[in-house]
Write a protein that holds these residues in place. Sequence first.
Motif, short mmCIF file in Angstrom:
data_model
loop_
_atom_site.label_atom_id
_atom_site.label_comp_id
_atom_site.label_asym_id
_atom_site.label_seq_id
_atom_site.Cartn_x
_atom_site.Cartn_y
_atom_site.Cartn_z
N LEU A 84 0.83 -1.21 0.00
CA LEU A 84 0.00 0.00 0.00
C LEU A 84 0.86 1.26 0.00
CD1 LEU A 84 -2.71 -1.06 2.61
CD2 LEU A 84 -2.89 -1.10 0.13
N LEU A 85 2.17 1.07 0.07
CA LEU A 85 3.07 2.21 0.07
C LEU A 85 3.05 2.92 -1.28
CD1 LEU A 85 6.11 0.41 1.74
CD2 LEU A 85 4.55 2.01 2.86
N GLN A 86 3.35 4.20 -1.28
CA GLN A 86 3.46 4.95 -2.52
C GLN A 86 4.77 4.56 -3.21
OE1 GLN A 86 1.17 6.98 -3.90
NE2 GLN A 86 -0.21 6.45 -2.22
N ILE A 87 4.67 3.92 -4.36
CA ILE A 87 5.85 3.44 -5.06
C ILE A 87 6.19 4.37 -6.22
CG2 ILE A 87 6.85 1.55 -6.38
CD1 ILE A 87 6.42 0.87 -3.48
N GLU A 88 7.36 4.97 -6.14
CA GLU A 88 7.86 5.80 -7.24
C GLU A 88 8.52 4.89 -8.28
OE1 GLU A 88 7.22 8.92 -7.42
OE2 GLU A 88 6.33 9.06 -5.40
N PRO A 89 8.64 5.36 -9.52
CA PRO A 89 9.24 4.54 -10.59
C PRO A 89 10.64 4.03 -10.25
CG PRO A 89 8.16 6.45 -11.52
CD PRO A 89 8.14 6.64 -10.03
N ASP A 90 11.41 4.82 -9.49
CA ASP A 90 12.78 4.41 -9.18
C ASP A 90 12.91 3.74 -7.82
OD1 ASP A 90 12.17 6.66 -7.73
OD2 ASP A 90 14.15 7.58 -7.93
N THR A 91 11.78 3.41 -7.18
CA THR A 91 11.82 2.74 -5.88
C THR A 91 12.44 1.35 -6.02
OG1 THR A 91 9.86 3.91 -5.11
CG2 THR A 91 10.46 1.89 -3.94
N THR A 92 13.38 1.03 -5.15
CA THR A 92 14.04 -0.26 -5.22
C THR A 92 13.32 -1.30 -4.37
OG1 THR A 92 15.49 0.22 -3.34
CG2 THR A 92 16.27 0.85 -5.54
N LEU A 93 13.58 -2.54 -4.68
CA LEU A 93 13.01 -3.63 -3.89
C LEU A 93 13.53 -3.55 -2.46
CD1 LEU A 93 11.38 -6.27 -3.72
CD2 LEU A 93 13.44 -7.49 -4.45
N GLU A 94 14.77 -3.11 -2.29
CA GLU A 94 15.36 -2.96 -0.96
C GLU A 94 14.49 -2.08 -0.07
OE1 GLU A 94 18.98 -0.25 0.57
OE2 GLU A 94 19.64 -2.01 -0.55
N THR A 95 14.04 -0.95 -0.62
CA THR A 95 13.20 -0.02 0.13
C THR A 95 11.88 -0.67 0.52
OG1 THR A 95 14.19 1.88 -0.96
CG2 THR A 95 12.04 2.21 0.08
N VAL A 96 11.26 -1.35 -0.43
CA VAL A 96 9.96 -1.98 -0.17
C VAL A 96 10.07 -3.08 0.87
CG1 VAL A 96 8.08 -3.33 -1.18
CG2 VAL A 96 9.07 -1.42 -2.46
N VAL A 97 11.11 -3.93 0.76
CA VAL A 97 11.30 -5.02 1.73
C VAL A 97 11.49 -4.46 3.12
CG1 VAL A 97 12.85 -6.88 2.45
CG2 VAL A 97 12.17 -6.68 0.05
N PHE A 98 12.32 -3.42 3.24
CA PHE A 98 12.54 -2.82 4.56
C PHE A 98 11.24 -2.25 5.13
CE2 PHE A 98 13.01 1.24 6.81
CZ PHE A 98 13.59 0.78 8.00
N GLU A 99 10.50 -1.47 4.33
CA GLU A 99 9.26 -0.85 4.80
C GLU A 99 8.24 -1.90 5.22
OE1 GLU A 99 8.77 2.17 5.45
OE2 GLU A 99 10.38 3.23 4.40
N GLU A 100 8.12 -2.97 4.44
CA GLU A 100 7.19 -4.04 4.77
C GLU A 100 7.63 -4.76 6.04
OE1 GLU A 100 4.29 -5.51 2.89
OE2 GLU A 100 4.30 -3.38 2.44
N TYR A 101 8.93 -5.06 6.13
CA TYR A 101 9.45 -5.74 7.31
C TYR A 101 9.21 -4.92 8.57
CZ TYR A 101 12.83 -8.14 10.37
OH TYR A 101 13.42 -8.82 11.41
N TYR A 102 9.51 -3.63 8.48
CA TYR A 102 9.34 -2.75 9.64
C TYR A 102 7.86 -2.62 10.01
CZ TYR A 102 10.27 1.11 12.85
OH TYR A 102 10.37 1.88 13.97
#
Length: 349
Positions: free
Chosen positions: A161-179
């Motif tokens: 549900l996070l706002q994903i920008e075109p240059d968002t990396t998987l690293e960022t998403v995994v961290f945000e989801e994990y946290y």
Amino acid sequence: MGDLDEKLDQYSQYENYAIISSKNNRLITDQNKVFIPFRAVYEIEMLVSLYLINYSYDSIEKGAFSMMDVNELSNLLGIAEKSLYRNIVERFFVSFEKIKPIRLNARDNSDRKRMGNVNAYSESRIPAFFAVDRLKVKFLILKKILTKLKENDFILQKMTLLQIEPDTTLETVVFEEYYKYLTEYFNIITPKKEFSHSKHNVLYSIGTEKLEEIRGYLSLAKNSPLNYIMRSLKSSLFVCNLIFTQMDVPDPFYHTDETIIDIRETIADPQLIPSLVQELDVALRNKNITMAEELHDKFELLVKRILKALSNAITTASNGQIHLRVEETLYSTGSIFENEKKREKLDKK
């Protein structure tokens, strides 16, 4: 950590507890109605996470496999002069020193009856149950994140549900989801409700607000977001090893699979999560779904072996009284794995 220390001193202190889930209350009769002190384990784990911001796990790993006292652990973590943190260590040792060892050499004496109440010894090992359970939950969260990614065709925009920008990396998403999931779990095991004065005296601890402050500091600390996840895993591993050493169990994470892997070495590997996420990120950017699926399946198999080993550690700590399924936890995780449980029920039908 100077600024953090000053902020933490502003908060009041009170105790919180975790409640054992309705399942697996085999240690003592109706144990799910009993409030289980757990904060000492959680707090010492956070101290280790703070230490790992600036130092490697190798520098403290050997200390986890030795008989330690308050001074030795305080010095190992470099917090001997910090009263707040030393108090955490002292509270931890209140429970730690009561843990009864397991006589591994007596396991094969099946013809000999045990004397006394085995349950009484198992109850002293509640810190071990909670420490292992926390590590298990962390791997279940990682498994859930990767499963969500696969179920959503490896499209980042669809899995969160996070706002994903075109240059968002998987690293960022995994961290945000994990946290996010770890925060949900934190809220479950640290209820904001205050207990009666008599319960406060069971195990005096720092307040939830202080833990929130430390959690926030940990998430914003230097290095990559994936290093936060690795510090989280390794801090749990350290506490587990410390407790099982006290129980005189040199290798609690045994397994029965044909493929032999060193669970401790695997978890302590600093590239365990970064390497996976970086390779997956490359696969996604190249739209190589086949490679992404292979990486997912490989990681899922590894996590399954780790979870099995952690379940075996619970069995060892309980003198063989508790046998968890591979993905089953001993303590309640609320609804964070609710969807997986629903799918499990549908699969059984």
